[in-house]
Design an enzyme around this catalytic site. Sequence first.
Site, PDB file in Angstrom:
ATOM      1  N   HIS A  90      75.461 -40.262  80.423  1.00 51.69           N
ATOM      2  CA  HIS A  90      76.822 -40.528  79.904  1.00 51.69           C
ATOM      3  C   HIS A  90      77.481 -39.290  79.295  1.00 51.69           C
ATOM      4  O   HIS A  90      78.663 -39.340  78.949  1.00 51.69           O
ATOM      5  CB  HIS A  90      76.800 -41.645  78.857  1.00 51.69           C
ATOM      6  CG  HIS A  90      76.389 -42.974  79.410  1.00 51.69           C
ATOM      7  ND1 HIS A  90      77.069 -43.590  80.433  1.00 51.69           N
ATOM      8  CD2 HIS A  90      75.345 -43.797  79.098  1.00 51.69           C
ATOM      9  CE1 HIS A  90      76.470 -44.747  80.720  1.00 51.69           C
ATOM     10  NE2 HIS A  90      75.417 -44.888  79.935  1.00 51.69           N
ATOM     11  N   ASP A 124      70.599 -46.368  87.129  1.00 51.85           N
ATOM     12  CA  ASP A 124      70.740 -47.041  85.836  1.00 51.85           C
ATOM     13  C   ASP A 124      71.807 -48.143  85.961  1.00 51.85           C
ATOM     14  O   ASP A 124      72.742 -48.025  86.749  1.00 51.85           O
ATOM     15  CB  ASP A 124      71.174 -46.004  84.779  1.00 51.85           C
ATOM     16  CG  ASP A 124      71.141 -46.544  83.358  1.00 51.85           C
ATOM     17  OD1 ASP A 124      70.178 -46.227  82.630  1.00 51.85           O
ATOM     18  OD2 ASP A 124      72.072 -47.281  82.960  1.00 51.85           O
ATOM     19  N   HIS A 129      74.105 -48.795  83.979  1.00 50.28           N
ATOM     20  CA  HIS A 129      75.400 -48.283  83.522  1.00 50.28           C
ATOM     21  C   HIS A 129      75.844 -47.092  84.368  1.00 50.28           C
ATOM     22  O   HIS A 129      75.028 -46.226  84.685  1.00 50.28           O
ATOM     23  CB  HIS A 129      75.301 -47.858  82.051  1.00 50.28           C
ATOM     24  CG  HIS A 129      74.812 -48.940  81.140  1.00 50.28           C
ATOM     25  ND1 HIS A 129      73.491 -49.055  80.756  1.00 50.28           N
ATOM     26  CD2 HIS A 129      75.471 -49.971  80.554  1.00 50.28           C
ATOM     27  CE1 HIS A 129      73.346 -50.109  79.968  1.00 50.28           C
ATOM     28  NE2 HIS A 129      74.529 -50.685  79.831  1.00 50.28           N
ATOM     29  N   ASP A 159      67.268 -50.517  83.301  1.00 44.42           N
ATOM     30  CA  ASP A 159      67.967 -51.615  82.639  1.00 44.42           C
ATOM     31  C   ASP A 159      68.607 -52.573  83.636  1.00 44.42           C
ATOM     32  O   ASP A 159      69.379 -53.459  83.242  1.00 44.42           O
ATOM     33  CB  ASP A 159      68.994 -51.088  81.617  1.00 44.42           C
ATOM     34  CG  ASP A 159      69.737 -49.862  82.085  1.00 44.42           C
ATOM     35  OD1 ASP A 159      69.639 -49.508  83.266  1.00 44.42           O
ATOM     36  OD2 ASP A 159      70.441 -49.253  81.246  1.00 44.42           O
TER      37      ASP A 159
HETATM   38  C1  OKP Z   1      72.952 -46.084  77.978  1.00 40.44           C
HETATM   39  B1  OKP Z   1      72.203 -46.012  79.318  1.00 40.44           B
HETATM   40  C2  OKP Z   1      76.752 -53.286  75.777  1.00 40.44           C
HETATM   41  C3  OKP Z   1      76.825 -52.185  74.734  1.00 40.44           C
HETATM   42  C4  OKP Z   1      76.539 -50.884  75.349  1.00 40.44           C
HETATM   43  C5  OKP Z   1      76.011 -48.558  74.926  1.00 40.44           C
HETATM   44  C6  OKP Z   1      75.175 -48.603  76.157  1.00 40.44           C
HETATM   45  C7  OKP Z   1      74.643 -47.265  76.558  1.00 40.44           C
HETATM   46  C8  OKP Z   1      73.727 -47.338  77.757  1.00 40.44           C
HETATM   47  N1  OKP Z   1      77.110 -54.561  75.245  1.00 40.44           N
HETATM   48  N2  OKP Z   1      76.348 -49.870  74.392  1.00 40.44           N
HETATM   49  O1  OKP Z   1      73.036 -45.926  80.439  1.00 40.44           O
HETATM   50  O2  OKP Z   1      71.243 -47.033  79.521  1.00 40.44           O
HETATM   51 ZN    ZN Z   2      71.880 -47.851  81.187  1.00 42.23          ZN
END
Ligand code: OKP
Ligand code: ZN
Length: 343
Positions: A161, A196, A198, A285
């Site tokens: 990120h 990932d 995200h 995840d």
């Molecule tokens: C980091 B990685 C969701 C809240 C998310 C930040 C997530 C960061 C993910 N309800 N807060 O990509 O696993």
């Molecule tokens: Zn993630």
Amino acid sequence: MKTFYSPAHLDHAPPEEFEGGRMNPAVEVPRRVEGVKAEVERRKLGPILAPEDFGMSPIARVHDAGLVRFLGEASELWRKCYGEDAPPAIPSSWPARGLRNRFDGDVESRLGTYAFDTATPIVKGTWAATLAAVNCSLSAANTVAEGERAAFALARPPGHHASADVFGGYCYLNNVAIAAQWFVDRGMKPAILDVDYHHGNGTQSIFYSRSDVLFVSIHGDPSFAYPHFLGFADETGEGMGEGANLNLPLPMYSPWDVYSAALDTALARIRAFGPDVLLVSLGLDTFEGDPISRFRLRSEDYLRMGERLATLKLPVHFQFEGGYNLDALPAITANVLEGFVSS
Ligand code: OKP
Ligand code: ZN
């Protein structure tokens, strides 16, 4: 396969993050890496090695000098302002539309200028852990460049990120992007696959206008998933980089058959790019029991994922990213690695 690990991550342990209107217990915790390390040992997947120190120059190839300087001094400045026993540094105000970036202001204005969320606190040990994670990443890259079939950078904090000049999403410096640039600087042609849950907004942004690094990401559609503001299918690259960015956002609750079809699309694009090395942003995840995500992959699916990656016949740099189900994380991570090496 060699795994690179440093205990420096143990001192990066912010206890909470601000999310959903309140402070919540942190999910990006030291036990994540400790559990995976124990499983790599238990399954005898190869040696666990300390990283070499690559210094600051590979970081400067990717990141803005102002961000790097701020991350290096933020904890001290914060504690000067709020006291030695102050809670972790978290921004509470940002230069949104109509306000000015303040790259050289006080610690509050620099936090708001350089961070994009409240999920990414800075504590005393954050900077040393961040540098150690980069060194694990570069050590893995070096191993692969020297001819090993694969290497695993088992490090936290994660990186995907973080962009050139913004941190967030539990990430401070972009481990996988620094390694990819390091390959480019050695005359290699890297492709990055981000699995990932995200979207890897930082990695995308770093390479968005470049044709020498392909970025492909499979993730929860940002219409409902973090990071909310990047990762849509219409982001295909710009200028020289047009066509060298592929986002495959998937619906909520996607199971393996949906994921697997996207993975085939991703691998076809990677083959067409003709890279000589693959970097995998290995977030775990996507698991059905992940506490902050909404895909439904099961444990055995990660073996299939590793086997599928092996069909590319490329050397692979595995970079640990997210994955927050502490009970399942060791096994599902090792399943990807084992699926890869056993095929
Ligand atoms: C980091 B990685 C969701 C809240 C998310 C930040 C997530 C960061 C993910 N309800 N807060 O990509 O696993
Ligand atoms: Zn993630």
